[in-house]
Design a protein around this motif. Structure first.
Motif, PDB file in Angstrom:
ATOM      1  N   LEU A   1       0.879  -1.072  -0.068  1.00 48.91           N
ATOM      2  CA  LEU A   1       0.092  -0.365  -0.141  1.00 48.91           C
ATOM      3  C   LEU A   1       0.871   1.088  -0.492  1.00 48.91           C
ATOM      4  O   LEU A   1       0.701   2.368  -0.828  1.00 48.91           O
ATOM      5  CB  LEU A   1      -0.749   0.137   1.201  1.00 48.91           C
ATOM      6  CG  LEU A   1      -1.880   1.243   1.073  1.00 48.91           C
ATOM      7  CD1 LEU A   1      -3.326   1.183   0.128  1.00 48.91           C
ATOM      8  CD2 LEU A   1      -2.106   0.848   2.857  1.00 48.91           C
ATOM      9  N   GLY A   2       1.893   1.023   0.560  1.00 49.68           N
ATOM     10  CA  GLY A   2       2.529   2.422   0.938  1.00 49.68           C
ATOM     11  C   GLY A   2       3.703   2.509  -0.442  1.00 49.68           C
ATOM     12  O   GLY A   2       3.708   3.560  -1.023  1.00 49.68           O
ATOM     13  N   ILE A   3       3.565   1.805  -1.253  1.00 49.62           N
ATOM     14  CA  ILE A   3       4.760   1.938  -2.436  1.00 49.62           C
ATOM     15  C   ILE A   3       3.029   1.806  -3.927  1.00 49.62           C
ATOM     16  O   ILE A   3       3.286   3.191  -3.953  1.00 49.62           O
ATOM     17  CB  ILE A   3       4.824   0.044  -3.270  1.00 49.62           C
ATOM     18  CG1 ILE A   3       6.145  -0.366  -1.924  1.00 49.62           C
ATOM     19  CG2 ILE A   3       5.651   0.314  -4.430  1.00 49.62           C
ATOM     20  CD1 ILE A   3       6.911  -1.392  -2.006  1.00 49.62           C
ATOM     21  N   ALA A   4       2.379   1.905  -3.199  1.00 52.21           N
ATOM     22  CA  ALA A   4       1.172   2.225  -4.606  1.00 52.21           C
ATOM     23  C   ALA A   4       1.220   3.855  -4.186  1.00 52.21           C
ATOM     24  O   ALA A   4       0.995   5.000  -5.373  1.00 52.21           O
ATOM     25  CB  ALA A   4       0.247   1.392  -4.551  1.00 52.21           C
ATOM     26  N   VAL A   5       1.109   4.244  -2.511  1.00 52.62           N
ATOM     27  CA  VAL A   5       0.179   5.528  -2.828  1.00 52.62           C
ATOM     28  C   VAL A   5       2.164   6.907  -2.663  1.00 52.62           C
ATOM     29  O   VAL A   5       1.724   7.423  -3.617  1.00 52.62           O
ATOM     30  CB  VAL A   5       0.585   5.877  -1.305  1.00 52.62           C
ATOM     31  CG1 VAL A   5       0.150   7.043  -0.505  1.00 52.62           C
ATOM     32  CG2 VAL A   5      -0.809   4.976  -0.682  1.00 52.62           C
ATOM     33  N   SER A   6       3.174   6.057  -2.699  1.00 50.13           N
ATOM     34  CA  SER A   6       4.801   6.708  -2.958  1.00 50.13           C
ATOM     35  C   SER A   6       4.307   6.885  -4.727  1.00 50.13           C
ATOM     36  O   SER A   6       4.272   7.577  -5.222  1.00 50.13           O
ATOM     37  CB  SER A   6       5.720   6.398  -2.669  1.00 50.13           C
ATOM     38  OG  SER A   6       5.748   6.068  -0.845  1.00 50.13           O
ATOM     39  N   ALA A   7       3.677   5.686  -5.342  1.00 49.85           N
ATOM     40  CA  ALA A   7       4.064   5.616  -7.131  1.00 49.85           C
ATOM     41  C   ALA A   7       2.868   7.036  -7.326  1.00 49.85           C
ATOM     42  O   ALA A   7       3.220   7.576  -8.428  1.00 49.85           O
ATOM     43  CB  ALA A   7       3.856   4.294  -7.160  1.00 49.85           C
ATOM     44  N   LEU A   8       1.888   6.331  -6.388  1.00 51.55           N
ATOM     45  CA  LEU A   8       1.040   7.667  -7.286  1.00 51.55           C
ATOM     46  C   LEU A   8       1.195   9.638  -7.252  1.00 51.55           C
ATOM     47  O   LEU A   8       0.821  10.124  -7.859  1.00 51.55           O
ATOM     48  CB  LEU A   8      -0.532   7.426  -5.979  1.00 51.55           C
ATOM     49  CG  LEU A   8      -1.670   8.674  -6.699  1.00 51.55           C
ATOM     50  CD1 LEU A   8      -2.342   7.692  -7.830  1.00 51.55           C
ATOM     51  CD2 LEU A   8      -3.193   8.187  -5.355  1.00 51.55           C
TER      52      LEU A   8
END
Length: 290
Positions: free
Chosen positions: A29-36
């Motif tokens: 989830l952290g990776i996805a939010v960072s990518a966003l």
């Protein structure tokens, strides 16, 4: 004589515990939010490294077919980057200094002193949190025009120095400072001003730093008010100057992206070097959990 060397015991390393399902989910989830959050910055960087013709292609594509720094060079030649940067820096620093001073004095006054009309004034401050700055654009411009401050630094600076939110943040923090510290100083003969500068301000450094950083970022990014109050190209700030990157064919997208990255670079530097103060300031403002 024979000497015996002490035997060194091998270091025992604990086996690494396997990740739990919750840790895996949170990491993904952290990776996805960072990518966003990183995706728009990456898109702006890639667009700035395209030619203007390629940047205007529809449908767009991520990576440039031909990598070029033409947009960056053209922006430095045609735009007045140095003046824009200096203007933004002067305005933001002065606004930050005034807001921190005014908010600290007002917040401490509301938190520690009793006077007539305190409730009414606090209500006015709270009302300031509910009014959008855009609504005040016309009356503020009329006032600045009557005072003869159009196309001046002070015309850009003073209307940004009504810090209702910052007063409230410091007001909540000052309420959490133990009164016993001030009462002990009163017994020793210290006055209100001495207590404020020698006891309250040193204890408030995290919150004051957070207020200063938030104010600097907001002032640096402010586009609407400097656009309304200045007609002189020599007084343009970075957001206003970048908005003029156009020619007879329309918006120059590659140059616009390059200018946006230039404008955002100081804010990235501020966050990188002062992220501890930002986190500590938010934790000490009394806003957490509200």
């Amino acid at each position: 004589m024979s000497t015996t060397q002490p035997r060194l015991k091998p270091l025992r390393t604990k086996p690494r515990k396997p990740w739990t399902p919750s840790q895996i989910v949170l990491t993904l989830l952290g990776i996805a939010v960072s990518a966003l959050f990183v995706a728009p910055i990456a898109a702006a960087l890639f667009t700035s490294l395209k030619s203007e013709a390629e940047a205007a292609e529809i449908p767009p594509h991520w990576l440039p077919e031909v990598w070029t720094t033409q947009a960056w060079k053209a922006l430095w030649k045609t735009g007045n980057i140095t003046d824009w940067f200096v203007n933004s820096l002067v305005v933001s620093i002065l606004v930050t200094a005034i807001v921190v001073t005014v908010a600290a004095l007002a917040g401490y006054g509301f938190a520690r002193t009793e006077f007539k009309g305190k409730t009414v004034l606090m209500g006015v401050v709270m009302a300031g949190l509910m009014i959008s700055p855009a609504v005040l654009g016309v009356p503020l411009f009329t006032t600045v025009q009557q005072m003869g401050m159009v196309d001046t630094y002070w015309g850009m600076i003073l209307p940004q120095c009504a810090p209702a939110a910052m007063v409230y943040i410091l007001y909540k923090f000052f309420q959490g400072i133990p009164r016993e510290l001030e009462e002990a100083a009163f017994i020793d003969g210290a006055g209100r001003w001495r207590i404020f500068f020698t006891i309250v301000v040193p204890l408030s450094r995290p919150s004051l730093a957070a207020v200063g950083i938030f104010t600097f970022i907001a002032s640096w990014n402010n586009f609407l008010w400097p656009y309304m109050v200045t007609n002189n190209p020599d007084l343009m700030t970075m957001p206003n100057g970048i908005a003029t990157v156009m020619n007879s064919y329309g918006i120059q997208w590659a140059q616009l992206m390059a200018g946006g990255l230039m404008a955002g670079l100081p804010l990235i530097i501020v966050f990188v070097f002062f992220q501890r103060q930002i986190v500590a300031g938010v934790a000490h403002t009394g806003l957490a959990g509200q």
